[in-house]
Structures are given as C-alpha cells and as structure tokens.
Write an enzyme that holds these catalytic residues in place. Structure first.
Site, PDB file in Angstrom:
ATOM      1  N   GLU A 184       0.997  -0.742   0.068  1.00 18.23           N
ATOM      2  CA  GLU A 184      -0.064   0.020  -0.010  1.00 18.23           C
ATOM      3  C   GLU A 184       0.812   1.012  -0.159  1.00 18.23           C
ATOM      4  OE1 GLU A 184      -1.297   3.053   0.583  1.00 18.23           O
ATOM      5  OE2 GLU A 184      -2.298   2.480   2.252  1.00 18.23           O
ATOM      6  N   CYS A 212      -1.999   9.118   2.637  1.00 17.52           N
ATOM      7  CA  CYS A 212      -1.822   7.702   1.390  1.00 17.52           C
ATOM      8  C   CYS A 212      -3.647   8.313   0.488  1.00 17.52           C
ATOM      9  CB  CYS A 212      -1.645   6.172   1.086  1.00 17.52           C
ATOM     10  SG  CYS A 212      -3.412   6.002   2.339  1.00 17.52           S
TER      11      CYS A 212
END
Length: 494
Positions: free
Chosen positions: A254, A288
C-alpha cells in the site's frame, strides 16, 4: 533459549540481552526534541524471534476460530481502556493535533468491529455440496499463511496496523510488526492490548528494525508474507527483498497516492468545499489518500477557489499539544523543506500561491511547520500536480468537461483513490455520469461526494505505483490466507 531468558520492556515486546547497540531515536516534530530511543536486535536475535513466531503460529492456528474472534473482541475492550492515554502520546510522536487523535481511535475500533463481524463467514469452508457427485465430498478451506511481517507507517499507525494485523491474527497467522521509527510507542501499545486480550506474546511481536534488518526479515525463509505500507521506493525495496528470498512469498504493498478530485458544474459548493478542504489539509495532508489535486469545472471555478481559500485561511497552525490547534507540523524538518521546495518550484514555473505566508507565523524555515497553501494556474508539467506532496498543499486546475477531467485524473503514476463531486441527489443524470467515470478511472477506489475515507466493508486497494494487494473487507482475509482444496471419494465399493 527459553522465554524466561528474554527480557521484556514495559510494552511486553522482547529485547534481547545480546541486542546490537545500534538504535533509533524518535524526534518530536513540533519541538525537535528526542522522545524515546529503541535498540535494534542483532541478526541472531531477529532470527530467533522469527523462529519463535513460527513455532507460536502452529499452536495459535489450532485455537478454534470462535476463540480467536473472542480474543479480538477483548482486544477492542483493552484498547478502548487506553483511549485517554493515547492522544498526547501519539501527538508527541508524529505531530497531529491532540484534539484530532480520538478520531483515529474510533476509526480503528470501527474497522476492528467490522472485520471481526465477518471473520466467521470470510474464513468458512467453501462447500461444493450442490455439485458433488454421489459418494464424493469436496470443499475449499482457507488456511493461514504462517508468519506475516507487517511494516507499518507513522501517519495513521493504529488505522493501518488494524487493517492487516487483526485479520492476520484472526485467520491463524503469527504477526511481527516492524513499526516506523517515528511511532514506536503506538505499535507497542497496540500489541500490549492484544497480549492482554490473550494473544500469545510470540504470536504477536513488535520488533524495531533498521532498514538492513527489515530487508533481512523480509528475506527470512520463515516469513511467509510481507504487508508493507509506505513509500514507492520502500515498497520496491521490500518487493525485491521478498523476490530474492528462498521460495515464493507474498507481498502486499500500500504505497503512495496523488489523489484527484473533480468538481462538476452542478456540485453543491456549500457542502463540497469544506469536505475537500478537510480532505486536503487534515493530518497536514499526510495521508496516502489525501486530496492533492482538484479539477473544477470552469463555470464554478472562481467561486470554488474563493471559498476554498477563505476556509483554508481559518486553520490554526501551531503546537499540536494545544487543544485550539487545528493544523500541526509535518513529520520532520526534512519533509517540511521538501514540501516548500515543491511549492517554490511550482511558483517559479508560473503557479500562483493564494495563501499569504504571513498568516501562519509558525511556518518558518528550519522547523517542521508548513503553512497550508492553495495553488492555481497549475498544470501537469509541475511536480506539485504529478508527484506526491504529503503536506498541506493542493493545486486547483480549471477544466471544461468530464472528458478533460478524466484525462487529467488518469495522468498520474498513482492510482489509490479519486473523488467526484456532483449533485446526484437532484440530477439522476449526474449519477449516471459518475458511474461512467467510475468505469474509466484508473484507481482502486472512486468516491462520490466524499473523500479520504476507508469503509472496512470495501476492499482497500491501489493500482499503478499505489501498490498491489488488498486490505479490509472479505478480500483482506483472502490475502492473508491460502486456499486448500479437499477432494474426498467416500464411496469406493461397487
């Protein structure tokens, strides 16, 4: 070496007597003072810790699923009991305003609750009874992978750890958490709640590691899967290490994002502007899935920008330990300098900065404080519209159509989330337009009229340089288990 020969630090993580003197120091972002020091293990102790984890996993996997789920529920209770101690502790580690930390605690508990609620069905055997021939029985089991190494980030340590650690443990794996050097206390507290709930200490360990030792752990033959959250460069290094290891282990990545938002002509600006300001600025933009670039239809562009700027000016940048602060420092002075350089380069290339620097006196060179900034007259030749900023900065670009917005949103090496803002409630055709864009966007998640949010029932995933693999949802359990087919011919008589 028995467990009695190993020393425990207050968090319940193991510190070997022969540990290498090399260590890490956590620096408080807002005042640049040292907070805690953690020593790294030697390579031999790391090897022993992984061996302990592998041995513990075999026993842990034999604990009935119902008991593991019950332990997960007790973890939630134990962690909830710590909720008053966590906010200041986390603020000192990574700089988020203390008033905003409780939201991460609530979010983590919500994710845990959902993942526990679906565990029994997600991990159940898949029966093929409907198509079995007479005298046969076939089914597919979900079995644990073994030892899972979780390399966790600092920006949302509890939210990210719960995504992989909890389902890995519930599925019967052992877990080793390698936390960010910026948030060691978060990982230790997290693990201690699991230990109090009943997870064996060897089945869940927190080990502070240097980059070299992290590589060694990823390559270790007894580590079966690596779950990494962090930068593209870090993810690539982990992926290479796993590929060079004996055998063929799985890797979940990720990674970064440069998440776009598109504001269509019929968007409700009273609702949309505050949502997008928050999506861009919360946690000082260090997410993110923060909104880092916004494309606005030309018919509402000026109004949108004006409202966005006025709301951004209302942030209070300062000491994150004070309750009135709404915007804290970024994680480090080095990060602050990188962000300032990206903004300066955009301005030099023709962008216009709309937030006067003197509104945020704390944002001085040499500190980790960065003033929020809104840039217009931007384009895709500028790094600020192409490379991850990870700061309280957003570029806003004018577009004339869905097609132009789509092309710009897809013009990125990243593909984590994208959001579209349109009045689907009043205009059915706007919902249809949204669904057409969903099919064309190169991204893991597409939002309508919201952003920067993870729903644990949905698969959290990315494309391109935002990584690969899945966390949360049923598919999060699939990633942390493997299929094992059982084919039984019961009747052998004629």
């Amino acid at each position: 070496m028995s467990s009695h020969d190993r020393a425990l630090n207050p968090s319940g993580t193991y510190i070997a007597p022969e540990a290498d003197p090399a260590s890490q120091t956590t620096i408080i972002p807002h005042n640049q003072q040292p907070l805690v020091i953690r020593s790294y293990p030697s390579e031999s102790q790391l090897n022993k810790s992984i061996q302990y984890a592998a041995a513990a996993q075999e026993k842990w996997a034999r604990v009935p699923l119902s008991q593991r789920i019950a332990i997960g529920r007790r973890f939630m209770e134990e962690f909830s009991n710590m909720r008053d101690e966590i906010p200041l502790e986390l603020t000192l580690q990574m700089g988020r305003p203390v008033s905003q930390v409780p939201g991460e605690i609530r979010g983590m508990l919500d994710r845990a609750d959902y993942m526990l609620s679906i565990a029994e069905s997600a991990l159940a055997d898949v029966s093929l009874a409907d198509t079995d021939k007479p005298g046969f029985r076939r089914f597919i089991k979900r079995v644990p992978l073994g030892v899972v190494l979780v390399v966790a980030p600092w920006n949302y340590p509890f939210l990210v750890m719960i995504n992989s650690v909890l389902p890995a443990l519930i599925a019967g794996n052992a877990v080793i958490i390698k936390p960010s050097p910026q948030t060691p206390l978060a990982a230790e507290r997290f693990a201690s709640a699991f230990h109090k709930a009943g997870v064996p200490r060897d089945a869940l360990q927190v080990i502070h590691l240097s980059p070299e030792l992290t590589t060694a752990a990823a390559k270790h033959p007894l580590v079966d899967f690596v779950s990494f959250t962090g930068s593209v460069a870090g993810g690539r290094a982990v992926d290479i290490a796993a590929a060079e290891a004996p055998g063929f282990k799985g890797v979940g990545l990720e990674l970064g994002g440069k998440d776009p938002a598109y504001v269509r002509a019929d968007a409700n600006l009273d609702y949309t502007v505050p949502e997008l300001v928050d999506g861009a600025m919360f946690n000082s933009g260090q997410s993110c899935c923060a909104v880092e670039r916004i494309y606005v239809h030309e018919s509402i562009y000026d109004d949108f920008v004006s409202r966005f700027v006025e709301l951004t000016k209302k942030y209070k940048l300062g000491d994150p330990t004070k309750p009135e602060t709404t915007l804290g420092p970024v994680v480090s002075v080095a990060s602050a300098e990188r962000i300032r350089k990206q903004v300066a380069a955009a301005v030099l290339a023709g962008a216009k900065a709309l937030i006067p620097e003197d509104l945020f006196a704390a944002a001085r060179p040499g500190t980790a404080y960065v003033a929020p900034q809104v840039l217009v007259d931007v384009n895709h030749t500028m790094e600020v519209m192409k490379e991850e900023t990870f700061g309280p900065i957003v570029g806003i670009q004018k577009v004339s159509s869905d097609e132009e917005a789509l092309a710009l949103m897809n013009d990125s090496q990243y593909g984590l989330t994208a959001s579209i803002w349109t009045n689907a409630e009043a205009n059915p055709e706007s919902q249809e337009a949204f669904l057409r864009l969903v099919d064309e966007l190169h991204t893991g998640t597409v939002f309508l009229n919201r952003c920067d949010f993870l729903d644990p029932a949905l698969a959290w995933t990315g494309v391109k340089n935002s990584g690969r693999g899945v966390s949360l949802s049923k598919f999060g359990y699939d990633q942390l288990t493997r299929a094992k087919s059982v084919h039984m011919k019961i009747k052998t008589s004629q």
